[in-house]
Design a protein around this motif. Structure first.
Motif, PDB file in Angstrom:
ATOM      1  N   LEU A 290     -42.895  19.314  29.922  1.00  0.00           N
ATOM      2  CA  LEU A 290     -41.481  19.651  29.877  1.00  0.00           C
ATOM      3  C   LEU A 290     -41.192  20.898  30.702  1.00  0.00           C
ATOM      4  CD1 LEU A 290     -40.901  19.161  26.037  1.00  0.00           C
ATOM      5  CD2 LEU A 290     -40.511  17.489  27.863  1.00  0.00           C
ATOM      6  N   ALA A 291     -39.963  21.024  31.158  1.00  0.00           N
ATOM      7  CA  ALA A 291     -39.570  22.206  31.920  1.00  0.00           C
ATOM      8  C   ALA A 291     -39.524  23.449  31.047  1.00  0.00           C
ATOM      9  CB  ALA A 291     -38.212  21.982  32.578  1.00  0.00           C
ATOM     10  N   VAL A 292     -39.306  23.275  29.757  1.00  0.00           N
ATOM     11  CA  VAL A 292     -39.343  24.362  28.785  1.00  0.00           C
ATOM     12  C   VAL A 292     -40.298  23.942  27.676  1.00  0.00           C
ATOM     13  CG1 VAL A 292     -38.031  25.756  27.146  1.00  0.00           C
ATOM     14  CG2 VAL A 292     -36.993  25.091  29.319  1.00  0.00           C
ATOM     15  N   SER A 293     -41.438  24.592  27.616  1.00  0.00           N
ATOM     16  CA  SER A 293     -42.458  24.188  26.659  1.00  0.00           C
ATOM     17  C   SER A 293     -41.994  24.411  25.222  1.00  0.00           C
ATOM     18  CB  SER A 293     -43.745  24.988  26.906  1.00  0.00           C
ATOM     19  OG  SER A 293     -44.698  24.720  25.893  1.00  0.00           O
ATOM     20  N   GLU A 294     -42.220  23.401  24.388  1.00  0.00           N
ATOM     21  CA  GLU A 294     -41.898  23.539  22.972  1.00  0.00           C
ATOM     22  C   GLU A 294     -42.836  24.517  22.276  1.00  0.00           C
ATOM     23  OE1 GLU A 294     -42.155  19.474  21.743  1.00  0.00           O
ATOM     24  OE2 GLU A 294     -40.031  19.082  22.179  1.00  0.00           O
ATOM     25  N   LYS A 295     -43.939  24.880  22.934  1.00  0.00           N
ATOM     26  CA  LYS A 295     -44.888  25.831  22.355  1.00  0.00           C
ATOM     27  C   LYS A 295     -44.547  27.283  22.679  1.00  0.00           C
ATOM     28  CE  LYS A 295     -48.769  22.583  22.296  1.00  0.00           C
ATOM     29  NZ  LYS A 295     -50.162  22.314  22.733  1.00  0.00           N
ATOM     30  N   MET A 296     -43.512  27.500  23.488  1.00  0.00           N
ATOM     31  CA  MET A 296     -43.135  28.865  23.823  1.00  0.00           C
ATOM     32  C   MET A 296     -42.659  29.603  22.579  1.00  0.00           C
ATOM     33  SD  MET A 296     -42.957  31.083  26.306  1.00  0.00           S
ATOM     34  CE  MET A 296     -42.882  30.141  27.842  1.00  0.00           C
ATOM     35  N   SER A 297     -43.260  30.756  22.309  1.00  0.00           N
ATOM     36  CA  SER A 297     -42.887  31.601  21.192  1.00  0.00           C
ATOM     37  C   SER A 297     -43.402  32.999  21.466  1.00  0.00           C
ATOM     38  CB  SER A 297     -43.479  31.072  19.871  1.00  0.00           C
ATOM     39  OG  SER A 297     -44.893  31.209  19.889  1.00  0.00           O
ATOM     40  N   ARG A 298     -42.978  33.949  20.677  1.00  0.00           N
ATOM     41  CA  ARG A 298     -43.457  35.314  20.855  1.00  0.00           C
ATOM     42  C   ARG A 298     -44.962  35.393  20.625  1.00  0.00           C
ATOM     43  NH1 ARG A 298     -42.016  39.152  23.881  1.00  0.00           N
ATOM     44  NH2 ARG A 298     -44.225  39.155  24.350  1.00  0.00           N
ATOM     45  N   ALA A 299     -45.443  34.703  19.596  1.00  0.00           N
ATOM     46  CA  ALA A 299     -46.876  34.727  19.304  1.00  0.00           C
ATOM     47  C   ALA A 299     -47.676  34.060  20.415  1.00  0.00           C
ATOM     48  CB  ALA A 299     -47.145  34.044  17.962  1.00  0.00           C
ATOM     49  N   ALA A 300     -47.180  32.926  20.912  1.00  0.00           N
ATOM     50  CA  ALA A 300     -47.887  32.218  21.989  1.00  0.00           C
ATOM     51  C   ALA A 300     -47.922  33.064  23.253  1.00  0.00           C
ATOM     52  CB  ALA A 300     -47.217  30.877  22.261  1.00  0.00           C
ATOM     53  N   LEU A 301     -46.822  33.763  23.552  1.00  0.00           N
ATOM     54  CA  LEU A 301     -46.791  34.596  24.755  1.00  0.00           C
ATOM     55  C   LEU A 301     -47.739  35.778  24.619  1.00  0.00           C
ATOM     56  CD1 LEU A 301     -45.590  35.133  27.521  1.00  0.00           C
ATOM     57  CD2 LEU A 301     -43.740  36.394  26.411  1.00  0.00           C
ATOM     58  N   ASP A 302     -47.775  36.404  23.453  1.00  0.00           N
ATOM     59  CA  ASP A 302     -48.696  37.526  23.252  1.00  0.00           C
ATOM     60  C   ASP A 302     -50.139  37.082  23.458  1.00  0.00           C
ATOM     61  OD1 ASP A 302     -46.612  39.226  22.714  1.00  0.00           O
ATOM     62  OD2 ASP A 302     -46.785  39.058  20.529  1.00  0.00           O
ATOM     63  N   GLU A 303     -50.469  35.883  22.982  1.00  0.00           N
ATOM     64  CA  GLU A 303     -51.821  35.364  23.161  1.00  0.00           C
ATOM     65  C   GLU A 303     -52.091  35.061  24.629  1.00  0.00           C
ATOM     66  OE1 GLU A 303     -55.619  34.265  22.257  1.00  0.00           O
ATOM     67  OE2 GLU A 303     -54.144  35.185  20.915  1.00  0.00           O
ATOM     68  N   ALA A 304     -51.092  34.500  25.332  1.00  0.00           N
ATOM     69  CA  ALA A 304     -51.276  34.150  26.736  1.00  0.00           C
ATOM     70  C   ALA A 304     -51.422  35.393  27.611  1.00  0.00           C
ATOM     71  CB  ALA A 304     -50.100  33.302  27.214  1.00  0.00           C
ATOM     72  N   ILE A 305     -50.739  36.479  27.254  1.00  0.00           N
ATOM     73  CA  ILE A 305     -50.823  37.708  28.041  1.00  0.00           C
ATOM     74  C   ILE A 305     -52.254  38.234  28.074  1.00  0.00           C
ATOM     75  CG2 ILE A 305     -50.124  40.143  28.102  1.00  0.00           C
ATOM     76  CD1 ILE A 305     -47.360  39.244  27.118  1.00  0.00           C
ATOM     77  N   ARG A 306     -52.983  38.022  26.997  1.00  0.00           N
ATOM     78  CA  ARG A 306     -54.366  38.506  26.938  1.00  0.00           C
ATOM     79  C   ARG A 306     -55.247  37.837  27.991  1.00  0.00           C
ATOM     80  NH1 ARG A 306     -53.466  37.649  21.176  1.00  0.00           N
ATOM     81  NH2 ARG A 306     -52.977  39.651  20.180  1.00  0.00           N
ATOM     82  N   LEU A 307     -54.843  36.666  28.457  1.00  0.00           N
ATOM     83  CA  LEU A 307     -55.631  35.936  29.446  1.00  0.00           C
ATOM     84  C   LEU A 307     -55.260  36.303  30.876  1.00  0.00           C
ATOM     85  CD1 LEU A 307     -55.430  32.373  27.809  1.00  0.00           C
ATOM     86  CD2 LEU A 307     -57.221  34.111  27.517  1.00  0.00           C
ATOM     87  N   VAL A 308     -54.191  37.084  31.043  1.00  0.00           N
ATOM     88  CA  VAL A 308     -53.716  37.446  32.387  1.00  0.00           C
ATOM     89  C   VAL A 308     -54.437  38.713  32.847  1.00  0.00           C
ATOM     90  CG1 VAL A 308     -51.712  38.119  33.754  1.00  0.00           C
ATOM     91  CG2 VAL A 308     -51.476  36.393  31.968  1.00  0.00           C
ATOM     92  N   PRO A 309     -54.997  38.713  34.043  1.00  0.00           N
ATOM     93  CA  PRO A 309     -55.700  39.903  34.538  1.00  0.00           C
ATOM     94  C   PRO A 309     -54.765  41.109  34.632  1.00  0.00           C
ATOM     95  CG  PRO A 309     -56.158  37.980  35.924  1.00  0.00           C
ATOM     96  CD  PRO A 309     -55.038  37.603  34.987  1.00  0.00           C
ATOM     97  N   PRO A 310     -55.310  42.310  34.581  1.00  0.00           N
ATOM     98  CA  PRO A 310     -54.476  43.500  34.768  1.00  0.00           C
ATOM     99  C   PRO A 310     -53.768  43.477  36.109  1.00  0.00           C
ATOM    100  CG  PRO A 310     -56.644  44.097  33.936  1.00  0.00           C
ATOM    101  CD  PRO A 310     -56.710  42.645  34.303  1.00  0.00           C
ATOM    102  N   ALA A 311     -52.635  44.109  36.164  1.00  0.00           N
ATOM    103  CA  ALA A 311     -51.883  44.182  37.425  1.00  0.00           C
ATOM    104  C   ALA A 311     -52.560  45.112  38.404  1.00  0.00           C
ATOM    105  CB  ALA A 311     -50.453  44.658  37.151  1.00  0.00           C
ATOM    106  N   GLU A 312     -52.390  44.795  39.678  1.00  0.00           N
ATOM    107  CA  GLU A 312     -52.832  45.699  40.734  1.00  0.00           C
ATOM    108  C   GLU A 312     -51.619  46.500  41.207  1.00  0.00           C
ATOM    109  OE1 GLU A 312     -54.800  45.652  45.221  1.00  0.00           O
ATOM    110  OE2 GLU A 312     -54.550  43.781  44.095  1.00  0.00           O
TER     111      GLU A 312
END
Length: 315
Positions: A290-312
């Motif tokens: 879907l264009a807007v994931s039904e799994k999008m939530s504050r908790a899901a985003l916080d978990e996903a951020i942990r997988l993103v490398p630090p910014a340069e």
């Protein structure tokens, strides 16, 4: 900045996507499948922001048809406060795409004429003035007419409200040219950046300077699977998207990146964390059909951020 009230002006329509099963045969009937959902750059961002816990209003023209009801239902399901201009005798705008089996576009048709009826005069209505005044952030997309975008940015400036915009496409982002100096952020891909600047940058780090030259003080440039780049108030950062174990559909990824970024921005986070939040939100979206994931939530985003490398940090 901090604040939960976000008002979004722009596209809220129907997206239709057809995928051909085998090898495409031009001029012939091709077996395939058909999928339809609510869409629009502004509306995708609105639904993501609402699912992230913000108070979101969506302002957009809509027809008095079944497609309009589909959009209204999608707003309710996502928790968006729906504030449409309804034209009972008109069709709700739509975007229809025919895709190859591998996902490449064969042809598309954008029926967006209704958006032309969103004139600057609409913004003078008392209800619209009150919505802008009560907002902590204004978001728009380039589906609206050039003069309406300019009037919206001007009205927001009068109220000292930050404005973010979504470029939508190389053909439409030019509608924002006269408003660039009033934008806090513009979200775009490299094709849209090229359309704005008239330049083809071989090095991604050149984009901020090129875009500042045409009047933009802050923006985010997405580059598919390559690092995204953000700039604002003299600071430039890049963030590489994490490798994905699954990729379902990239539709809406840029809109969700804008939503994730802006959710962090209204919470007062620095630029590098805003971009990491945006990249994480896009990662959630591309795992969904879907264009807007039904799994999008504050908790899901916080978990996903942990997988993103630090910014340069580039500056």
């Amino acid at each position: 900045m901090t604040g939960r009230q976000v008002s979004i002006f722009g596209g809220a329509h129907i997206d239709r996507r057809a995928r051909i099963f085998g090898t495409t045969v031009p001029g012939s009937s091709n077996p395939g499948s058909w999928f339809e959902e609510a869409g629009g750059g502004g509306f995708n961002a609105a639904r993501n922001l609402a699912r992230l816990g913000l108070d979101v209003r969506m302002i957009s023209p809509r027809g008095g048809d079944a497609a309009g009801e589909t959009v209204a239902l999608a707003a309710i399901e996502a928790g968006v406060i729906d504030c449409p201009f309804i034209f009972l005798d008109r069709k709700t705008p739509s975007y229809t795409a025919i895709l190859e089996n591998d996902g490449n576009l064969v042809i598309a048709l954008a029926d967006m004429e209704l958006y032309r009826l969103f004139s600057p005069r609409r913004l003078q209505q008392r209800a619209m003035r009150e919505i802008i005044s009560a907002s902590n952030l204004i978001v728009t997309d380039a589906n609206l007419p050039e003069e309406t975008l300019a009037a919206l940015v001007s009205r927001a400036a009068d109220e000292s409200k930050p404005v973010a915009a979504i470029g939508i496409s190389p053909a439409k982002v030019g509608r924002l040219v006269k408003s660039l100096s009033g934008l806090t952020f513009l979200f775009m891909n490299e094709a849209e950046a090229r359309a704005l600047t008239g330049r083809d940058s071989a090095d991604a780090v050149e984009w901020p300077a090129l875009l500042q030259d045409v009047g933009l003080s802050g923006g985010v440039i997405t580059r598919g699977g390559l690092p995204a780049i953000a700039f604002h108030n003299g600071k430039i950062v890049t963030v590489a998207p994490p490798q994905l174990d699954a990729l379902s559909d990239v539709t809406g990824a840029g809109d969700s990146l804008a939503a994730g970024f802006l959710a962090a921005f209204v919470a007062g986070e620095p630029l590098d964390l805003c971009l990491r939040s945006g990249v994480a939100a896009a990662g959630i979206t591309v795992r969904s059909p879907l264009a807007v994931s039904e799994k999008m939530s504050r908790a899901a985003l916080d978990e996903a951020i942990r997988l993103v490398p630090p910014a340069e940090i580039l500056s």
